[in-house]
Design a protein around this motif. Structure first.
Motif, PDB file in Angstrom:
ATOM      1  N   PRO A 113      -4.914   9.944   0.636  1.00 37.68           N
ATOM      2  CA  PRO A 113      -5.237  11.089  -0.215  1.00 37.68           C
ATOM      3  C   PRO A 113      -5.696  10.685  -1.625  1.00 37.68           C
ATOM      4  CG  PRO A 113      -2.877  10.991   0.227  1.00 37.68           C
ATOM      5  CD  PRO A 113      -3.519   9.919   1.033  1.00 37.68           C
ATOM      6  N   VAL A 114      -5.346   9.490  -2.060  1.00 35.73           N
ATOM      7  CA  VAL A 114      -5.726   9.041  -3.402  1.00 35.73           C
ATOM      8  C   VAL A 114      -7.098   8.373  -3.397  1.00 35.73           C
ATOM      9  CG1 VAL A 114      -5.088   7.528  -5.329  1.00 35.73           C
ATOM     10  CG2 VAL A 114      -3.314   8.781  -4.088  1.00 35.73           C
ATOM     11  N   THR A 115      -7.294   7.412  -2.483  1.00 38.27           N
ATOM     12  CA  THR A 115      -8.536   6.639  -2.489  1.00 38.27           C
ATOM     13  C   THR A 115      -9.572   7.134  -1.490  1.00 38.27           C
ATOM     14  OG1 THR A 115      -7.782   5.077  -0.786  1.00 38.27           O
ATOM     15  CG2 THR A 115      -7.215   4.571  -3.095  1.00 38.27           C
ATOM     16  N   GLY A 116      -9.136   7.880  -0.483  1.00 42.38           N
ATOM     17  CA  GLY A 116     -10.041   8.321   0.571  1.00 42.38           C
ATOM     18  C   GLY A 116     -10.318   7.257   1.613  1.00 42.38           C
ATOM     19  N   ALA A 117      -9.817   6.053   1.399  1.00 42.78           N
ATOM     20  CA  ALA A 117     -10.043   4.951   2.343  1.00 42.78           C
ATOM     21  C   ALA A 117      -9.113   5.089   3.540  1.00 42.78           C
ATOM     22  CB  ALA A 117      -9.803   3.615   1.651  1.00 42.78           C
ATOM     23  N   PRO A 118      -9.575   4.672   4.724  1.00 41.04           N
ATOM     24  CA  PRO A 118      -8.669   4.696   5.878  1.00 41.04           C
ATOM     25  C   PRO A 118      -7.494   3.755   5.653  1.00 41.04           C
ATOM     26  CG  PRO A 118     -10.877   3.891   6.496  1.00 41.04           C
ATOM     27  CD  PRO A 118     -10.881   4.154   5.027  1.00 41.04           C
ATOM     28  N   SER A 119      -6.310   4.237   5.993  1.00 38.99           N
ATOM     29  CA  SER A 119      -5.079   3.466   5.781  1.00 38.99           C
ATOM     30  C   SER A 119      -4.166   3.637   6.980  1.00 38.99           C
ATOM     31  CB  SER A 119      -4.348   3.956   4.528  1.00 38.99           C
ATOM     32  OG  SER A 119      -5.165   3.822   3.388  1.00 38.99           O
ATOM     33  N   LEU A 120      -3.362   2.614   7.226  1.00 38.50           N
ATOM     34  CA  LEU A 120      -2.363   2.681   8.283  1.00 38.50           C
ATOM     35  C   LEU A 120      -1.108   3.324   7.715  1.00 38.50           C
ATOM     36  CD1 LEU A 120      -1.362   1.991  11.123  1.00 38.50           C
ATOM     37  CD2 LEU A 120      -0.760  -0.287  10.257  1.00 38.50           C
ATOM     38  N   TRP A 121      -0.579   4.313   8.440  1.00 40.01           N
ATOM     39  CA  TRP A 121       0.588   5.050   7.996  1.00 40.01           C
ATOM     40  C   TRP A 121       1.738   4.851   8.980  1.00 40.01           C
ATOM     41  CZ3 TRP A 121       0.441   7.631   3.405  1.00 40.01           C
ATOM     42  CH2 TRP A 121      -0.817   7.792   2.827  1.00 40.01           C
ATOM     43  N   GLY A 122       2.925   4.686   8.443  1.00 38.75           N
ATOM     44  CA  GLY A 122       4.119   4.602   9.268  1.00 38.75           C
ATOM     45  C   GLY A 122       5.152   3.679   8.650  1.00 38.75           C
ATOM     46  N   ARG A 123       6.382   3.805   9.144  1.00 38.96           N
ATOM     47  CA  ARG A 123       7.491   2.993   8.636  1.00 38.96           C
ATOM     48  C   ARG A 123       7.231   1.526   8.986  1.00 38.96           C
ATOM     49  NH1 ARG A 123      10.130   4.021   4.844  1.00 38.96           N
ATOM     50  NH2 ARG A 123      11.692   5.490   5.511  1.00 38.96           N
ATOM     51  N   GLY A 124       7.278   0.695   7.952  1.00 36.54           N
ATOM     52  CA  GLY A 124       7.090  -0.738   8.138  1.00 36.54           C
ATOM     53  C   GLY A 124       5.694  -1.228   7.796  1.00 36.54           C
ATOM     54  N   THR A 125       4.771  -0.313   7.469  1.00 32.60           N
ATOM     55  CA  THR A 125       3.396  -0.752   7.206  1.00 32.60           C
ATOM     56  C   THR A 125       3.295  -1.630   5.969  1.00 32.60           C
ATOM     57  OG1 THR A 125       2.880   1.309   6.030  1.00 32.60           O
ATOM     58  CG2 THR A 125       2.281   1.192   8.365  1.00 32.60           C
ATOM     59  N   VAL A 126       4.207  -1.468   5.023  1.00 32.29           N
ATOM     60  CA  VAL A 126       4.190  -2.339   3.841  1.00 32.29           C
ATOM     61  C   VAL A 126       5.469  -3.170   3.727  1.00 32.29           C
ATOM     62  CG1 VAL A 126       2.567  -0.932   2.534  1.00 32.29           C
ATOM     63  CG2 VAL A 126       5.002  -0.485   2.299  1.00 32.29           C
TER      64      VAL A 126
END
Length: 190
Positions: A113-126
């Motif tokens: 929502p901030v950058t508009g870039a596709p991102s992986l979402w979910g617990r543990g992604t970072v």
């Protein structure tokens, strides 16, 4: 590796592999609730299978039922070089689905929502399934390309980092210290 366009393709394929691996790792719920209650087994099995596909022989080690760790040694070209320990944890902190805008174990790719870039979402992604995916993708890329690191690399994917490490790093170094033979430097989360 030949011509540079092949190298670019190989690196692009490795990047795609890292994304696919990360999505699959997130989809395996490895929640650590603390106090000994956790289950890293499905995540460990998936990571071990991905490493086996690279021609390696990872070991799944469990100090207690379903509290799983994965350790594998990637042989280097220089037997006199000290080994490098690369470690990451398989477990994640609890996620309450009602507090998430996407399923926490869905491994969805959606625009940020901030950058508009596709991102992986979910617990543990970072923390730290992303690291596991990237390290595994690099190792798989090396295997496909016939590359080897100069020094041995010991990849340790541990359980129980989000609580006490009793079922993970602490247990591994007490009970399986030989797996880390020759490691003089380590890279991890902190």
């Amino acid at each position: 590796m030949g011509d540079p366009s092949e190298a670019t393709y190989d690196l692009a394929a490795a990047g795609d592999d890292a994304v696919r691996l990360a999505r699959e790792l997130v989809r395996r719920d490895s929640t650590n609730r603390g106090g000994g209650e956790g289950d890293e087994r499905a995540t460990a099995e998936f990571a071990a299978e991905a490493l086996t596909d690279a021609g390696l022989t990872p070991r799944i080690l469990e100090p207690a039922h379903r509290r799983s760790n994965v350790v594998v040694r990637v042989p280097g070209t220089d037997p006199d070089a000290s080994a490098l320990l690369l470690h990451a944890h398989l477990d994640v902190v609890p996620a309450r689905a009602e507090e998430w805008s996407v399923p926490p174990f869905g491994g969805e790719v959606a625009d940020c929502p901030v950058t508009g870039a596709p991102s992986l979402w979910g617990r543990g992604t970072v923390d730290m399934k992303n690291t596991i995916a990237v390290a595994t993708a690099v190792i798989r890329h090396w295997a496909r390309s016939g590359l080897r690191p100069r020094r041995d690399i010991v990849l340790a994917l541990v359980a129980d980092e989000e609580d006490s490490a009793v079922f993970g790093a602490d247990w591994l170094v007490r009970e399986h210290a030989q797996l880390f033979e020759g490691c003089r430097v380590g890279i991890g989360e902190r």
